[in-house]
Write a protein that holds these residues in place. Structure first.
Motif, mmCIF file in Angstrom:
data_model
loop_
_atom_site.group_PDB
_atom_site.id
_atom_site.type_symbol
_atom_site.label_atom_id
_atom_site.label_comp_id
_atom_site.label_asym_id
_atom_site.label_seq_id
_atom_site.Cartn_x
_atom_site.Cartn_y
_atom_site.Cartn_z
ATOM 1 N N TYR A 261 -3.277 -30.202 -37.405
ATOM 2 C CA TYR A 261 -2.731 -31.784 -37.667
ATOM 3 C C TYR A 261 -1.238 -31.336 -38.432
ATOM 4 O O TYR A 261 -2.069 -30.629 -39.854
ATOM 5 N N VAL B 280 -6.270 -26.132 -36.685
ATOM 6 C CA VAL B 280 -7.898 -25.807 -37.082
ATOM 7 C C VAL B 280 -8.453 -26.028 -35.858
ATOM 8 O O VAL B 280 -9.138 -25.270 -35.724
ATOM 9 N N GLU C 260 -16.227 -40.948 -30.084
ATOM 10 C CA GLU C 260 -17.137 -41.255 -31.313
ATOM 11 C C GLU C 260 -17.530 -42.738 -31.368
ATOM 12 O O GLU C 260 -18.273 -43.332 -31.374
ATOM 13 N N GLN D 206 -23.560 -33.346 -31.064
ATOM 14 C CA GLN D 206 -24.120 -32.666 -32.263
ATOM 15 C C GLN D 206 -25.490 -32.260 -32.162
ATOM 16 O O GLN D 206 -26.327 -31.563 -32.308
ATOM 17 N N ASN E 142 -20.080 -29.683 -37.732
ATOM 18 C CA ASN E 142 -19.144 -31.133 -38.303
ATOM 19 C C ASN E 142 -18.078 -30.118 -39.100
ATOM 20 O O ASN E 142 -17.923 -29.189 -39.451
ATOM 21 N N GLY E 143 -17.225 -30.695 -37.626
ATOM 22 C CA GLY E 143 -15.670 -30.295 -38.665
ATOM 23 C C GLY E 143 -15.322 -28.918 -38.217
ATOM 24 O O GLY E 143 -14.544 -28.277 -37.944
ATOM 25 N N ALA E 144 -16.470 -28.525 -36.569
ATOM 26 C CA ALA E 144 -15.756 -27.398 -36.004
ATOM 27 C C ALA E 144 -14.522 -27.102 -35.285
ATOM 28 O O ALA E 144 -14.182 -26.077 -34.729
ATOM 29 N N GLY E 145 -13.771 -28.672 -35.236
ATOM 30 C CA GLY E 145 -12.905 -28.416 -34.754
ATOM 31 C C GLY E 145 -12.978 -29.917 -32.890
ATOM 32 O O GLY E 145 -11.967 -29.432 -31.478
ATOM 33 N N LYS E 146 -14.360 -29.448 -32.307
ATOM 34 C CA LYS E 146 -15.227 -30.459 -31.350
ATOM 35 C C LYS E 146 -14.155 -31.052 -31.097
ATOM 36 O O LYS E 146 -13.304 -31.762 -29.624
ATOM 37 N N THR E 147 -14.017 -32.232 -31.445
ATOM 38 C CA THR E 147 -12.926 -33.635 -31.506
ATOM 39 C C THR E 147 -11.394 -33.594 -31.008
ATOM 40 O O THR E 147 -10.968 -33.833 -30.285
ATOM 41 N N THR E 148 -10.837 -32.256 -32.094
ATOM 42 C CA THR E 148 -9.490 -32.113 -32.306
ATOM 43 C C THR E 148 -9.985 -30.962 -30.723
ATOM 44 O O THR E 148 -8.982 -31.344 -29.956
HETATM 45 N N1 LIG Z 1 -6.562 -37.189 -38.227
HETATM 46 C C1 LIG Z 1 -6.748 -35.995 -39.515
HETATM 47 N N2 LIG Z 1 -5.879 -35.015 -39.753
HETATM 48 C C2 LIG Z 1 -5.783 -34.403 -41.280
HETATM 49 N N3 LIG Z 1 -7.327 -33.066 -40.310
HETATM 50 C C3 LIG Z 1 -8.123 -33.708 -39.600
HETATM 51 C C4 LIG Z 1 -7.952 -34.933 -38.846
HETATM 52 N N4 LIG Z 1 -9.302 -34.988 -38.058
HETATM 53 C C5 LIG Z 1 -10.171 -33.643 -38.793
HETATM 54 N N5 LIG Z 1 -8.774 -32.959 -39.413
HETATM 55 C C6 LIG Z 1 -9.693 -32.471 -39.620
HETATM 56 O O1 LIG Z 1 -10.108 -30.936 -38.900
HETATM 57 C C7 LIG Z 1 -11.277 -30.629 -38.742
HETATM 58 C C8 LIG Z 1 -11.960 -30.773 -37.124
HETATM 59 O O2 LIG Z 1 -12.613 -31.975 -37.618
HETATM 60 P P1 LIG Z 1 -12.677 -32.523 -35.896
HETATM 61 O O3 LIG Z 1 -12.993 -33.499 -36.055
HETATM 62 O O4 LIG Z 1 -12.015 -31.996 -34.694
HETATM 63 O O5 LIG Z 1 -14.629 -31.513 -35.930
HETATM 64 P P2 LIG Z 1 -14.974 -32.242 -35.045
HETATM 65 O O6 LIG Z 1 -16.333 -30.802 -34.509
HETATM 66 O O7 LIG Z 1 -15.645 -33.292 -34.169
HETATM 67 O O8 LIG Z 1 -16.898 -32.072 -36.163
HETATM 68 P P3 LIG Z 1 -17.651 -33.232 -36.405
HETATM 69 O O9 LIG Z 1 -18.854 -32.654 -36.222
HETATM 70 O O10 LIG Z 1 -17.975 -34.304 -37.744
HETATM 71 O O11 LIG Z 1 -17.200 -34.677 -35.682
HETATM 72 C C9 LIG Z 1 -12.253 -30.847 -40.016
HETATM 73 O O12 LIG Z 1 -11.931 -29.996 -41.057
HETATM 74 C C10 LIG Z 1 -11.457 -32.221 -39.926
HETATM 75 O O13 LIG Z 1 -11.168 -32.789 -41.602
#
Ligand SMILES: Nc1ncnc2c1ncn2[C@@H]1O[C@H](COP(=O)(O)OP(=O)(O)OP(=O)(O)O)[C@@H](O)[C@H]1O
Ligand SMILES: [Mg+2]
Length: 252
Positions: free
Chosen positions: A28, A33, A100, A208, A53-59
């Motif tokens: 982002y 990420v 989600e 998770q 949490n925050g590993a980058g799965k959603t990204t």
């Molecule tokens: N829209 C955004 N803008 C800036 N940073 C973001 C954004 N979305 C996520 N991030 C950051 O990117 C990193 C990965 O986030 P992501 O949502 O991909 O993780 P995740 O593995 O899906 O976590 P979770 O288990 O909490 O859903 C995190 O550090 C998060 O803060």
């Protein structure tokens, strides 16, 4: 077993994959990420992507559907390069993302939600009819006129999956579909995903809840701080105490 044996990552390759994510770098703004994410889903497979949490799965899922544009690497679907296509275009190719937040339209009925999903789907004729899809959802089909906003969390999750199906998805990307659901509802979502997979839909499942991932998926990728650090089958992952502890925070 050590989690950083390089041949483990080679085992993550697919022959003739449906989805192939290769060397994806994404983030982002100036924040990177995903550093170098590669994974694949074969036709008919359920594959999980797990991590803290925050590993980058959603990204990762967002990079596949074009909500985030990779700065390097490629995403291919059925052998076609779809990197950087818009979310609408990827849906038309047959990839559906159930986020989600389980986006259902709260002011539309169950049936209307499905019809809207149908309209938003691919241009092809092989999209299932909303009535056909509704038949698969035991608890939704009894009250097709209930409003989306009046459904329980589990019912909303199922309706969100139903909307992806009527859009004609061949590959479902599910982002934490069991999050916040009571255990018996988790079972129902698991059954639904297993049934859909039996019907030929391939799935990339972000969870998770590692138990759900182990139950549903054949293969697993573990993501830690934007990198795939492990790949293995359910038996391999279940037995790998080091990976479970170090990257997933599960201590036996
Ligand atoms: N829209 C955004 N803008 C800036 N940073 C973001 C954004 N979305 C996520 N991030 C950051 O990117 C990193 C990965 O986030 P992501 O949502 O991909 O993780 P995740 O593995 O899906 O976590 P979770 O288990 O909490 O859903 C995190 O550090 C998060 O803060
Ligand atoms: Mg997430």
């Amino acid at each position: 077993m050590s989690s950083d044996a390089p041949d483990r990552l080679d085992a993550g390759a697919c022959q003739d994959p449906l989805l192939d994510v290769s060397g994806v770098v994404a983030g982002y703004g100036a924040t990177e990420v995903l550093h170098d994410v590669s994974l694949c889903v074969g036709e008919g497979e359920v594959v999980s992507l797990v991590g803290r949490n925050g590993a980058g799965k959603t990204t990762t899922l967002r990079s596949v559907v074009g909500n985030v544009t990779p700065s390097a690497g490629t995403v291919s679907f059925r052998g076609e390069d779809v990197t950087g296509l818009s979310a609408e275009e990827t849906v038309r190719k047959g990839v559906a993302f159930v986020p989600e937040e389980r986006r259902v339209f709260p002011g539309l009925t169950v049936e209307e939600n499905l019809r809207v999903g149908h309209l938003g789907g691919g241009a092809t004729d092989d999209r299932p009819d909303p009535d056909e899809v509704l038949e698969e959802f035991e608890n939704l089909r009894e009250h097709p006129d209930r409003l989306g906003g009046a459904l329980s969390g589990g019912e909303q999750q199922m309706l969100a999956i139903g909307r992806a199906l009527v859009a004609g998805a061949d590959l479902l990307l599910l982002d934490e579909p069991t999050e916040g659901l009571a255990p018996f509802v988790v079972r129902r979502v698991e059954e639904l995903v297993a049934d859909l997979n039996d019907g030929g839909i391939s799935v990339l499942l972000v969870e998770q809840n590692v138990e759900v991932a182990l139950e549903l998926a054949d293969r697993h990728y573990v993501l830690d701080r934007g990198e795939i650090v492990y790949h293995g089958t359910s038996d391999q992952l279940r037995d790998d105490e080091d990976v479970m502890d170090r990257h997933l925070g599960i201590t036996k």
